[in-house]
Design a protein around this motif. Structure first.
Motif, PDB file in Angstrom:
ATOM      1  N   ASP A 181       0.829  -1.198   0.000  1.00  0.00           N
ATOM      2  CA  ASP A 181       0.000   0.000   0.000  1.00  0.00           C
ATOM      3  C   ASP A 181       0.870   1.257   0.000  1.00  0.00           C
ATOM      4  O   ASP A 181       0.622   2.199  -0.754  1.00  0.00           O
ATOM      5  CB  ASP A 181      -0.937  -0.021   1.198  1.00  0.00           C
ATOM      6  N   GLY A 182       1.895   1.234   0.851  1.00  0.00           N
ATOM      7  CA  GLY A 182       2.820   2.365   0.844  1.00  0.00           C
ATOM      8  C   GLY A 182       3.497   2.498  -0.508  1.00  0.00           C
ATOM      9  O   GLY A 182       3.650   3.602  -1.045  1.00  0.00           O
TER      10      GLY A 182
ATOM     11  N   GLN B 272       2.355   1.677  -3.397  1.00  0.00           N
ATOM     12  CA  GLN B 272       1.415   2.147  -4.400  1.00  0.00           C
ATOM     13  C   GLN B 272       1.273   3.669  -4.363  1.00  0.00           C
ATOM     14  O   GLN B 272       0.913   4.290  -5.351  1.00  0.00           O
ATOM     15  CB  GLN B 272       0.062   1.470  -4.161  1.00  0.00           C
ATOM     16  N   VAL B 273       1.557   4.247  -3.185  1.00  0.00           N
ATOM     17  CA  VAL B 273       1.423   5.705  -3.078  1.00  0.00           C
ATOM     18  C   VAL B 273       2.430   6.422  -3.978  1.00  0.00           C
ATOM     19  O   VAL B 273       2.187   7.548  -4.399  1.00  0.00           O
ATOM     20  CB  VAL B 273       1.544   6.147  -1.608  1.00  0.00           C
TER      21      VAL B 273
END
Lengths: 546, 380
Positions: free
Chosen positions: B58-59, B61-62
């Motif tokens: 998730d990090g 993807q940022v």
């Protein structure tokens, strides 16, 4: 000129994706804070049940969060895909908060959410607590920046039109940050998120209490949610973003439309509790009014007047005529005459350029608009009154119902007898949809109320769309609706499954279904021990699996 | 602080940095997921592969999201023209990316093998499709895209999605897919063991080889088969420009290689791409995931820089009307916005790197079947 159908489809797609996205966002905002509170209690008291609470509600948080991220991806890129002219025209200002949101908020939230889920054994208690708070902080910061962006659409401060680059450009970053509309919107929206999280926890905890299971777990969750929810609901209502409706012309239009105020009344205006607004005839049928209330709510004073729609339309007609002049002088500049006189002449009227662009819907050339076209364009400046009037009332009603709920629930928590009040528990359970109704209708009011503008007074929505074929947007719209709906169904399936299972889903062995299973096992073993000879004798006759 | 011209150049570098950050971080989780159904034979093996990236995807993807946001803020014209023009390619990427957050979180919440297998393939799509499409998009940049701007700066695009799938662009797609798969494979080599680690090693070898051949092949194709653009008259790069302001663009830059002879130091980029692949292969031979990962990282930095240097100063060339091409001088935000965003980046990117590194250190270590069996309900 872009065809009306392309504009309408683009709007529909944006509304659909934004509303889907906002099914998940408020719960993330609220639950993140509740998780941080629960874990703080765990770290301070050392009681295992608070860790279990953090982990269980965290599991549900994760199910919701996944779709929040999924639907959020679309939002980041949709301005470019479907609103290309908008992106060009205001990207200089609007892009900045979005980029900062990524750098300041998304990275924080997304990096630490991984540690929140998987770092329980890798981090110290205090480290993990810090991680949880950073997730909450990150999600709130992201709300701040996106609402600064959205606030600017409602009340575009700190920017100026540059005829060389044909777009709006940033002149005052501070004004963008401290835009009063953005500030009230931020408080209103995050508080609404906290309310959503609180209703969610309260409703599901009530379900466990109604089922008489995991009472210690449910009672504590209920109490935290009740108090947090009460404070948040008061914040939503008292610091509601009504106060933002005084600032900026489009906000005034919105207020007049919400209240179906056709005429300007002497202050303080009455509040129309019920009525059927009729936009064609510009009147409200069957109106039931409460004297003075609107003036109080809208202006928080007894002597400021609330402008009526008819007066606003008349003002806008003048601005449209002025805007035609601005468009004409812009053409002079763009054709190469950049003399100081030409620039001065344009600057004189450029604040009305956006109103001139409203005519693009009727005539490409703007400057040759007929009186009839000008009249139509000025009527366009009022959004659909009927739907705004009623969505606003739905939102307010939901808000007050939740206030009542949290008041009663907090009282019951103080008295420590919530589980003996089944009517209250049922009220809480059936209130589950309320925060979502309030959030969706609230956004409808905010964004439909902004029409016909994408950026208030600067850029009409119908100019903002990308140059696409209607067929392309039909295709993407259908695909998005289908895929989102499929994912929503899957999400609801998991959410209901894990909510029903409750803290037993943690597999700690301490909760209802596992205790029940353990007890049943224990009983069976006892029975088997007593009945060994009989069991041994009966064994051969039992059907054996093949 | 800086003048406008320097700031424009800085933002060209920063967009590159964000793209590289995205490819280095999100690249390995996309690559790992594109390989996962093939290198993971059992449910536990697949879960091991997924859980190596579980705390980080998730990090990572940022970086992608922020690159999008930064494009909007710094190059609004590029954001507008590229995303609306490449409408279906963009949607394809989005739909593929939709599969990831839900795939990771939902996959192991239900025991049913059909459920899990369906999500495994969703994760595969979420990794492979964006990796492929990004390469195809980059390939098309070299060919130019059929768009033009009217006098109000409204862009219109005159091509279709299927026209993007031309042979050269597809080759570029294969290059980027194999690049990210090699990167993901090297990651799995580092973070897993046993049969899964071994299969990842073989996959890394295959992908690094495909990358090497494809990268060199695309370079030769470019040099001998494609005419690049050249900006003849340079309007004052320090002024507020728009893409239509008297700019002369000629199609006489053989293979987009002009910059490489004009600034020979830029040749380090393609060399780094090739050396990176060789280091990755060396790591495979020595069975060292760390060395391979270093190699694939170098591959990524090298190949993105190769494309960026070749296109400079163009960022989105138009085949329909070369004078409408967007360059880093004339498709940018105002001086003020670029300045503010530069300060923001200077503050936050180092901060992000620090806590991202901390999260990796905390979660480091090899995973295996026992890791999964010890915590079957807490892990993905």
């Amino acid at each position: 000129m872009i065809s009306e159908s392309v504009v309408d489809l683009s709007r529909l797609q944006f509304a659909m994706t934004a509303m889907y996205h906002f099914l998940f966002v408020p719960l993330t905002l609220g639950l993140a804070f509740l998780l941080a509170i629960m874990e703080s209690v765990y770290v301070m008291t050392g009681k295992q049940v608070y860790k279990d609470m953090t982990q269980f509600w965290g599991k549900l948080f994760g199910i919701n969060f996944a779709l929040g991220v999924t639907t959020g991806l679309t939002m980041e890129f949709q301005f470019g895909t479907n609103w290309a002219y908008y992106s060009h025209y205001v990207g200089d200002i609007f892009g900045a908060p979005l980029a900062i949101e990524g750098l300041m908020a998304f990275f924080l939230e997304s990096t630490f959410i991984g540690l929140f889920f998987f770092g329980w054994d890798r981090l110290s208690r205090v480290q993990h607590l810090a991680v949880t708070w950073l997730v909450a902080l990150g999600s709130n910061l992201s709300a701040l920046w996106i609402l600064i962006a959205n606030g600017w659409m409602q009340n575009p401060v700190g920017s100026e039109f540059n005829f060389e680059t044909m777009r709006m450009e940033l002149v005052d970053f501070g004004a963008l940050l401290f835009n009063p509309v953005a500030q009230v919107k931020f408080v209103h929206t995050v508080s609404a998120g906290y309310v959503t999280g609180a209703v969610f926890v309260l409703a599901i905890s009530s379900f466990y209490m109604l089922k008489k299971r995991d009472l210690g777990f449910a009672r504590r969750s209920f109490a935290i949610a009740a108090v947090f929810g009460l404070a948040s609901t008061l914040s939503v209502i008292i610091l509601g973003d009504e106060s933002g409706y005084e600032i900026g012309d489009v906000q005034k239009v919105k207020l007049a439309a919400i209240e179906a105020e056709w005429e300007t009344h002497p202050a303080p205006a009455g509040f129309t509790l019920f009525g059927l607004p009729n936009q064609q005839e510009q009147r409200t049928d069957y109106a039931v009014k409460i004297p003075y209330a609107l003036g109080l709510i809208a202006t928080r004073s007894l002597d400021e007047e609330v402008k009526g729609i008819k007066q606003l339309v008349a003002e806008h007609e003048l601005r449209i005529r002025n805007g035609m002049l601005a468009y004409q002088r812009l053409q002079t500049l763009r054709s190469g005459d950049k003399s100081p006189q030409a620039i001065a002449a344009f600057n004189e009227v450029k604040q009305d350029l956006g109103y001139g662009l409203l005519l693009k819907r009727y005539t490409d050339n703007v400057v040759d608009a007929s009186d009839e076209q000008i009249r139509l364009a000025s009527l366009d400046t009022i959004p659909d009154v009927f739907s705004l009037f009623w969505t606003f009332r739905a939102m307010v009603l939901a808000g007050f119902l939740m206030l009542l709920l949290f008041g009663l629930a907090s009282w019951a928590s103080i008295k420590r007898n919530a589980e003996n009040r089944p009517w209250l528990l049922k009220f809480a359970l059936f209130s589950l949809p309320l925060p979502w109704i309030a959030a969706q209708t609230g956004w409808y009011v905010a964004e439909h109320g902004r029409q016909p503008w994408s950026i208030a007074e600067l850029l009409p929505t119908h100019l903002s769309a990308s140059t696409l074929a209607a067929g392309d947007i039909w295709g993407s719209l259908v695909a998005l609706v289908a895929f989102y709906t499929l994912l929503l169904v899957v999400e609801m399936f998991l959410m209901i499954r894990f909510a029903r299972l409750g803290p037993s889903s943690l597999h700690t062995g301490r909760y209802h279904f596992e205790l029940e299973a353990a007890a049943a096992n224990h009983m069976r073993r006892l029975r088997d021990a007593v009945a060994v000879p009989k069991a041994a004798k009966d064994a051969p006759t039992e059907p054996t699996a093949v | 602080m800086f003048d406008y011209e320097v700031l424009k150049l800085i933002w060209w570098v920063l967009i590159g940095v964000l793209l590289i950050g995205f490819a280095l971080t999100d690249g390995f989780d996309m690559g790992a997921m594109a390989l996962m159904p093939f290198v993971g034979k059992t449910d536990n093996e697949r879960r091991v592969a997924i859980n190596t990236i579980a705390p980080h995807w998730d990090g990572n993807q940022v970086w992608f999201i922020t690159a999008g946001g930064a494009l909007f803020a710094a190059w609004p014209m590029v954001y507008a023209v590229a995303f609306s023009g490449l409408y279906w390619a963009m949607l394809l990427v989005l739909f593929a990316l939709f599969c990831r957050p839900v795939g990771f979180d939902y996959r192991s919440k239900v025991e049913d093998p059909r459920w899990r297998s369906a999500w495994d393939w969703a994760l595969f799509v979420g990794g492979a499709v964006p990796a492929l499409v990004f390469g195809v998009a980059f390939g098309n940049l070299f060919l130019g895209l059929p768009f033009q701007l009217d006098e109000l700066m409204r862009s219109s695009y005159h091509g279709s999605f299927f026209e993007l799938l031309n042979p050269f662009a597809l080759l570029c797609g294969i290059v980027s897919l194999s690049m990210l798969c090699a990167h993901g494979g090297a990651w799995l080599m580092m973070r897993t063991e046993g049969a899964l680690g071994e299969r990842s090693r073989l996959a890394t070898r295959l992908c690094a080889l495909i990358f090497l051949i494809g990268f060199v092949g695309a370079g030769l194709w470019l040099a001998f088969g494609i005419q690049g653009f050249n900006q003849l008259s340079v309007t004052d790069p320090g002024a507020a420009l728009n893409p239509l302001l008297d700019k002369q663009v000629m199609q006489n830059n053989a293979g987009w290689l002009g910059n490489y002879s004009r600034y020979p130091s830029t040749q380090i980029a393609p060399i780094a791409g090739i050396i990176g692949a060789l280091i990755a292969l060396l790591g495979v031979r020595r069975n060292s995931g760390g060395v391979s990962f270093l190699g694939t990282s170098l591959m990524i930095v090298g190949s993105i820089c190769t494309a960026g240097f070749a296109l400079f100063p163009f960022v989105f060339p138009s085949s329909l009307d070369p004078a409408s091409s967007l360059t880093l001088w004339d498709a940018v935000s105002s001086y003020k916005t670029l300045g503010i965003m530069f300060v923001v980046v200077c503050i936050f990117v180092p901060l992000i790197l620090c806590y991202t590194l901390w999260s990796y250190i905390r979660m480091w270590g090899r995973l295996n079947d026992q890791t999964i069996e010890a915590n079957p309900h807490g892990l993905y």
